[in-house]
Scaffold this active site. Structure first.
Site, PDB file in Angstrom:
ATOM      1  N   HIS A 253       1.376   5.394  -1.734  1.00 25.78           N
ATOM      2  CA  HIS A 253       1.146   6.454  -2.815  1.00 25.78           C
ATOM      3  C   HIS A 253       2.355   7.220  -3.423  1.00 25.78           C
ATOM      4  CE1 HIS A 253      -3.231   6.770  -1.128  1.00 25.78           C
ATOM      5  NE2 HIS A 253      -2.712   6.365   0.154  1.00 25.78           N
TER       6      HIS A 253
ATOM      7  N   HIS B 171       3.378  14.783   1.068  1.00 27.21           N
ATOM      8  CA  HIS B 171       2.791  15.867   0.854  1.00 27.21           C
ATOM      9  C   HIS B 171       3.906  16.938   1.181  1.00 27.21           C
ATOM     10  CE1 HIS B 171      -1.517  14.869   0.738  1.00 27.21           C
ATOM     11  NE2 HIS B 171      -1.360  14.280   1.794  1.00 27.21           N
TER      12      HIS B 171
ATOM     13  N   ARG C 146       1.877   9.407  -5.851  1.00 24.47           N
ATOM     14  CA  ARG C 146       1.580  10.808  -6.511  1.00 24.47           C
ATOM     15  C   ARG C 146       2.028  10.726  -7.947  1.00 24.47           C
ATOM     16  NH1 ARG C 146      -1.478  11.085  -1.961  1.00 24.47           N
ATOM     17  NH2 ARG C 146      -0.526  11.951  -0.166  1.00 24.47           N
TER      18      ARG C 146
ATOM     19  N   ALA D 128      -3.381  15.042   5.381  1.00 22.05           N
ATOM     20  CA  ALA D 128      -3.173  13.786   5.919  1.00 22.05           C
ATOM     21  C   ALA D 128      -2.362  12.842   5.397  1.00 22.05           C
ATOM     22  CB  ALA D 128      -4.697  12.864   6.204  1.00 22.05           C
TER      23      ALA D 128
ATOM     24  N   HIS E 260      -4.452  -0.685   5.950  1.00 23.21           N
ATOM     25  CA  HIS E 260      -3.965   0.053   7.167  1.00 23.21           C
ATOM     26  C   HIS E 260      -5.057   0.169   8.342  1.00 23.21           C
ATOM     27  CE1 HIS E 260      -7.014   3.022   5.261  1.00 23.21           C
ATOM     28  NE2 HIS E 260      -5.963   3.461   4.494  1.00 23.21           N
TER      29      HIS E 260
ATOM     30  N   ASN F 200      -5.592   7.046  -6.300  1.00 23.95           N
ATOM     31  CA  ASN F 200      -6.199   8.302  -6.034  1.00 23.95           C
ATOM     32  C   ASN F 200      -5.282   9.579  -6.476  1.00 23.95           C
ATOM     33  OD1 ASN F 200      -4.242   7.838  -4.235  1.00 23.95           O
ATOM     34  ND2 ASN F 200      -5.395   9.145  -2.570  1.00 23.95           N
TER      35      ASN F 200
ATOM     36  N   HIS G 131       0.780  -0.973   0.109  1.00 25.41           N
ATOM     37  CA  HIS G 131       0.066   0.126   0.125  1.00 25.41           C
ATOM     38  C   HIS G 131       0.934   1.278  -0.019  1.00 25.41           C
ATOM     39  CE1 HIS G 131      -3.781   2.317   1.867  1.00 25.41           C
ATOM     40  NE2 HIS G 131      -2.786   3.084   1.168  1.00 25.41           N
TER      41      HIS G 131
ATOM     42  N   ASP H 208       1.592   2.868   3.491  1.00 19.97           N
ATOM     43  CA  ASP H 208       0.803   3.912   3.120  1.00 19.97           C
ATOM     44  C   ASP H 208       1.382   5.070   3.151  1.00 19.97           C
ATOM     45  OD1 ASP H 208      -1.701   5.045   2.733  1.00 19.97           O
ATOM     46  OD2 ASP H 208      -2.229   5.284   4.909  1.00 19.97           O
TER      47      ASP H 208
END
EC number: 3.5.2.3
Length: 348
Positions: A19, A255, A21, A267, A178, A45, A17, A251
């Site tokens: 991200h 950012h 980006r 988050a 998660h 996402n 899992h 996860d």
């Protein structure tokens, strides 16, 4: 796994899992994962979300273009489920080896999830097709009703969404992603072979006191939010038991600093650079290093029906200091445990 006093040698792990980006952020963060992990389940996402085979192929290519020479890494793509998704598109992507799994975000549960699913009834034809195909459903397990307290949203999701869904589609393969609560740990532990869970380093290492006492620590703020100590301990006990249907899913969710350190901060913890050593620390603290390799490198492939990685990585037990920040073109990224002394690091 072989363990000498100061070295852990394990099969190359996978991150189930993450991200990654897009654009400049993608180019910055991919090497931190591709250096140590053989595969990663990549979250869909983006803006707009990855909902078609063509979008997934294009995104996979952008990821591969960001992998440095010499890194042996395979991104595993996922489809973002929406109320309007065509089951035939999902099946085509799965059969062509483009989609490894599909992701269920309850609408507005987390970053870039406004296109998410309003109810499982709305996507029942898609879920029925997934059950038939044996395609894993990856679930962000929180309800999003405004009246439900944020600390109760995972437990409520189990009662009102997860259990009814699994009763209705008993052959559906589900990853409860998660997990953050004692409720979820017990639910997955007591479930059958078609139910698994990923657990992040931050939810094993910290609870909400760490984030909120003595000042707000925005770089520990993620969703699902950190819970009470009793929940943290339940997660630690689950992984320390050697439970075979829990596996590594960082996860990692980068950012830019100004998006985290803000009056309304985003988050997500960018933990890719430090996650593997963080997990090792937890397993050592729990006297469970004998289960570390399975959690990182064996349990996930078994659940997904994939081969384990052939190569190995080594972690060294020596104190090092995590960098304070990582440069972005117009900002910086603050990694998980920035500026702190850590016990285990991956040998380069």
């Amino acid at each position: 796994m072989t363990a000498q006093s100061q070295v852990l040698k394990i099969r190359r792990p996978d991150d189930w899992h993450i991200h990654l980006r897009d654009d400049d952020m993608l180019k910055t963060v991919v090497p931190y994962t591709s250096e140590f992990y053989g595969r990663a389940i990549v979250m869909p996402n983006l803006v707009p979300p990855v909902t078609t085979v063509a979008a997934a192929i294009a995104y996979r290519q952008r990821i591969m273009d960001a992998v440095p020479a010499g890194h042996d890494f395979t991104p595993l793509m996922t489809c973002y489920l929406t109320d309007s998704l065509d089951p035939a598109e999902l099946e085509r992507g799965f059969n062509e080896g483009v989609f490894t799994a599909a992701k269920l975000y309850p609408a507005n549960a987390t970053t870039n999830s406004s296109h998410g699913v309003t109810s499982t009834d709305a996507i029942m034809p898609v879920l029925e097709r997934m059950e038939k195909l044996g395609m894993p459903l990856l679930v962000h397990g929180e309800v999003t009703h405004a009246e439900i307290d944020i600390f109760d949203r995972e437990a409520r999701f189990i009662e009102t969404v997860m259990e009814p869904l699994r009763q209705r589609l008993p052959g559906l393969k589900v990853v409860f992603e998660h997990i953050t609560t004692k409720d979820a740990a017990e639910y997955v532990r007591d479930g059958n072979e078609l139910l698994a869970a990923t657990i992040t380093p931050q939810h094993l290492m910290f609870n909400r006191n760490h984030m909120l006492v003595g000042g707000i620590r925005p770089h520990l703020y993620c969703l699902p939010v950190l819970k009470r100590n009793i929940h943290q301990q339940a997660l630690r006990e689950l992984v320390a038991s050697g439970f075979s249907r829990a596996f590594l899913g960082t996860d990692s969710a980068p950012h830019a600093r100004h998006r985290k350190e803000a009056s309304c901060g985003c988050a997500g913890c960018f933990n890719a650079p430090t996650a593997l050593g963080s997990y090792a620390t937890v397993f050592e603290e729990m006297n469970a290093l004998q289960h570390f390799e399975a959690f990182c490198s064996l349990n996930g492939p078994r659940f997904y029906g994939l081969p384990v990685n052939e190569s190995y990585v080594e972690l060294v037990r020596e104190e090092t200091t995590v960098v304070d920040s990582i440069a972005l073109p117009n900002d910086t990224l603050v990694p998980f445990l920035a500026g702190e002394t850590v016990r285990w690091t991956v040998k380069k």
